[in-house]
Write an enzyme that holds these catalytic residues in place. Structure first.
Site, short mmCIF file in Angstrom:
data_model
loop_
_atom_site.label_atom_id
_atom_site.label_comp_id
_atom_site.label_asym_id
_atom_site.label_seq_id
_atom_site.Cartn_x
_atom_site.Cartn_y
_atom_site.Cartn_z
N ILE A 329 0.84 -1.19 0.00
CA ILE A 329 0.00 0.00 0.00
C ILE A 329 0.87 1.25 0.00
O ILE A 329 2.00 1.24 0.49
CB ILE A 329 -1.01 0.02 1.17
CG1 ILE A 329 -0.32 -0.20 2.51
CG2 ILE A 329 -2.08 -1.04 0.95
CD1 ILE A 329 -1.28 -0.18 3.69
N GLU A 330 0.33 2.33 -0.56
CA GLU A 330 1.14 3.50 -0.87
C GLU A 330 1.72 4.19 0.35
O GLU A 330 2.75 4.85 0.28
CB GLU A 330 0.31 4.52 -1.68
CG GLU A 330 -0.87 5.09 -0.93
CD GLU A 330 -1.78 5.91 -1.85
OE1 GLU A 330 -1.95 7.10 -1.56
OE2 GLU A 330 -2.30 5.38 -2.85
N GLN A 331 1.07 4.05 1.52
CA GLN A 331 1.59 4.70 2.72
C GLN A 331 2.92 4.10 3.15
O GLN A 331 3.69 4.75 3.87
CB GLN A 331 0.58 4.60 3.86
CG GLN A 331 -0.63 5.51 3.71
CD GLN A 331 -1.68 4.96 2.76
OE1 GLN A 331 -1.53 3.87 2.22
NE2 GLN A 331 -2.75 5.70 2.56
#
Length: 530
Positions: A329-331
Site C-alpha cells: 500500500i502507498e503509505q
C-alpha cells in the site's frame, strides 16, 4: 558542541511560521497527522491574524472527517491562499463537508490535486535544487494541462504542469516548489532532535519533507509522542536526524491513525493472530471481492486500494490463502494484511514499513504484478474516474496515489457496483436487483479522467472491471462484457443500464456460481509464471 533542539509548546512552534510561507505537512488522513501543531496555527491566526496567505503542500491528506481536523484548522478566511494536495479529507455524502472542500468549491482558495508520488518527487527535487520533475505519470489524465492540469476550481488559473518535448518524447513537467516550513510527525525525539517512528503505522515522507525545508533555509517542526535523553535512540531507527530539526512539540495524546490510539501490530512490534481479523460480511461486495481475488496469481506483489478492493485480503484469509500474495500500500506497508475502514493505510503484521517516497518509486516504476483498485465512473474509452464527483466532492479524497500506481501497472482490476445506489440481493445463487441504481457508473464520458484507457491500450496494460452482475474487460475493440452473473439479463440489467455501446464477447460465460454462495469457494491461485 552539538546543541539540544528546542522543545516548544504547540503555540510557540506556531510562532515560527511567517506570513506567506509555503508549508509542507506530513500526514495520511489521521495517520501521521501533526494535528496539535496545525491546531495551534489556526488558533494563532484567530488571535493575531497571522500567519496568513499560506501555501500548504500535502502529499497525502492532512486530517479526516472523524475527529482529526488537520488542514481544516487552517481554513479561516485569509489564512490559506493556495493548497496543493495529493488527497483531501473525505467521507460519506450525508456528512458535512470538510472546511477545505467548502473553500475549494466556493472558489475561496486556489487548489490543486497532484498525484502523491509526484508531490514527494517535488520535495526531493526542491531539496537538491533541481528545477522540477519530468514525468509521463499523469499524461492524458486530469493532471495533463490539455485537460485541466490538476486545477480544482475557477480561482486556480496558473498552470503548474506543462507539456514538454524532451529526447524525442512527450513529458509532463512540474516545477519545484521551495518549502519554507515542514511540519512532520514521529513517535520519539531525543534532546538533539533525532526522530524515530516506532509507534507509527508508516513513516510517510517525513525525511524528504524535512530535507526540502532545511536545505531551503527553512524551519522543520516535529510533533512527537515522547521525549528521550540525548543520543539514546538506536541509530538504525532514526528516520530524521536532529541536524534537520529546529523545534519539537510533544503531544502524548496523538493518535496513531483515525480513531485509533495505538495498534502495536500495525507498527511491527509483534505479529498478532490473523484469526482476530473480521472477515468480509456476506453480500454483493463480498461477491465482487471474491471475483477480483480470482484474478490473483500465487506469489504476486499486489497493490491494494481503498473501497471494495480492500476486502480481497479478507477473502484470501477466509480461503486459507493468507500469505499467497504480498500486499503493498502507498503509505509504506509491505506484506501483512491491510486494515479496513478508519485504519486503512496501515497493515497488520507488515514485513516492512517503507517510506512513502520509496514506495512510490516502486509503484511508479511498475515493479509490482497487479493492482486491485476501485472505480466511481468508467467511460467508453476505458477512462476511470476515482478523483471527483461534482455533486458530492467530499465523497472522494481526490487522486492520492492512484495515478502513480496505474501509470505502469501490468495488470489492473477495478471493482465496484455497476450502478450507484442499487439495492442488490443474492438469492439461491442468483443476483436479484431489488431496486436499480439511479446513477450509472458506466457513462459516455467520466467527469474526471484519473486513468486513461487510451494510454492503457498503448502500453499493453491488462484492465478488468469487476461488478456484482458482470465482468468487463478493456480490449482494443472496446469495453467488452466477458462474464455475466446468474439471474442477470444482459440486455435489461447490463446493456439497458448504460448509454455505452458495450460489446458482448462471443465467448460470454457465466460467472463462477460458487461466488454467489455464502460458504468459502475453495479458491486456488495459479502460478504467476515468474
Amino acid at each position: 558542541m552539538t546543541r539540544p533542539v528546542q522543545f516548544l509548546s504547540a503555540a510557540d512552534a506556531a510562532g515560527l511560521v511567517g506570513d506567506g510561507a509555503t508549508v509542507s505537512v506530513s500526514s495520511s488522513s489521521g495517520l501521521g497527522c501533526p494535528d496539535a501543531v496545525l491546531k495551534a496555527l489556526g488558533e494563532r491566526f484567530a488571535a493575531e491574524g497571522s500567519p496568513r496567505d499560506l501555501t500548504t503542500i500535502h502529499p497525502i491528506a492532512a486530517g479526516d472527517m472523524y475527529g482529526i481536523d488537520g488542514i481544516d484548522h487552517l481554513c479561516a478566511p485569509g489564512q490559506l491562499c493556495r493548497v496543493i494536495a495529493g488527497s483531501y479529507p473525505s467521507g460519506p455524502s450525508t456528512a458535512t463537508p470538510p472546511k477545505i472542500i467548502s473553500l475549494i468549491e466556493s472558489d475561496a482558495v486556489e487548489a490543486y490535486n497532484i498525484p502523491s508520488g509526484i508531490l514527494f518527487q517535488l520535495h526531493r527535487a526542491a531539496a537538491v535544487g533541481q528545477p522540477g520533475v519530468l514525468t509521463d505519470v499523469g499524461v492524458d489524465t486530469f493532471m495533463d494541462p490539455r485537460r485541466n492540469g490538476g486545477r480544482m476550481n475557477r480561482t486556480t488559473t496558473q498552470d503548474i504542469v506543462e507539456v514538454v518535448d524532451f529526447d524525442r518524447r512527450e513529458w509532463l513537467y512540474i516545477r519545484s516548489i521551495p518549502v519554507d516550513v515542514a511540519i512532520i510527525r514521529a513517535t520519539t525525539a531525543d534532546e538533539f532532535g533525532n526522530l524515530t517512528t516506532e509507534d507509527e503505522g508508516a513513516p510517510l515522507g517525513i525525511l524528504d519533507q524535512a530535507l526540502a525545508a532545511h536545505n531551503n533555509g527553512g524551519v522543520v517542526i516535529a510533533q512527537v509522542k515522547r521525549r528521550a535523553r540525548g543520543r539514546t535512540l538506536p541509530a538504525q531507527e532514526v528516520r530524521v536526524p536532529g541536524i534537520l530539526v529546529d523545534a519539537v512539540v510533544v503531544d502524548p495524546d496523538q493518535l496513531q491513525t483515525t480513531q485509533t490510539r495505538f495498534l502495536p501490530e500495525a507498527a511491527g512490534h509483534f505479529r498478532a493472530p490473523t484469526s482476530d481479523l473480521e472477515l468480509a460480511e456476506w453480500g454483493p461486495e463480498k461477491v465482487i471481492a471474491r471475483r477480483a481475488a480470482q484474478e490473483l496469481r500465487d506469489g504476486e506483489a499486489v497493490n491494494l486500494g481503498f473501497g471494495v478492493s480492500a476486502l480481497v485480503p479478507r477473502i484470501l484469509l477466509e480461503e486459507g490463502l493468507d500469505g499467497a500474495v504480498t500486499w503493498v500500500i502507498e503509505q509504506g506497508a509491505v506484506g501483512g494484511i491491510p486494515f479496513l475502514g478508519f485504519a486503512f493505510g496501515c497493515a497488520q503484521n507488515p514485513d516492512a514499513l517503507m517510506a512513502s517516497p520509496d514506495q512510490f518509486t516502486y509503484l511508479q516504476g511498475g515493479g509490482f504484478d497487479r493492482a486491485l483498485l476501485s472505480f466511481l465512473e468508467v467511460d467508453a474509452a476505458g477512462n476511470v474516474n476515482v478523483s471527483r464527483l461534482k455533486t458530492r466532492p467530499h465523497v472522494t479524497a481526490g487522486v492520492g496515489g492512484f495515478v502513480d500506481i496505474t501509470a505502469r501497472a501490468k495488470n489492473l482490476v477495478f471493482s465496484g457496483y455497476f450502478t450507484a445506489g442499487a439495492r442488490i440481493a443474492i438469492d439461491d445463487g442468483n443476483v436479484v436487483i431489488e431496486k436499480e441504481g439511479k446513477f450509472p457508473r458506466f457513462v459516455p464520458e467520466v467527469q474526471h479522467v484519473t486513468f486513461s484507457g487510451r494510454r492503457a491500450l498503448e502500453r499493453g496494460q491488462h484492465v478488468t472491471f469487476v461488478t456484482e452482475r458482470c465482468v468487463i474487460r478493456l480490449l482494443p475493440e472496446g469495453l467488452t462484457v466477458t462474464e455475466i452473473a446468474a439471474g442477470i439479463s444482459i440486455t435489461r440489467d447490463v446493456v439497458g443500464q448504460t448509454a455505452l455501446d458495450l460489446r458482448i464477447s462471443p465467448d460470454l460465460r457465466e460467472m463462477d456460481p460458487q461466488l454467489f454462495r455464502p460458504e468459502p469457494i475453495g479458491l486456488t491461485l495459479a502460478g504467476n509464471g515468474r
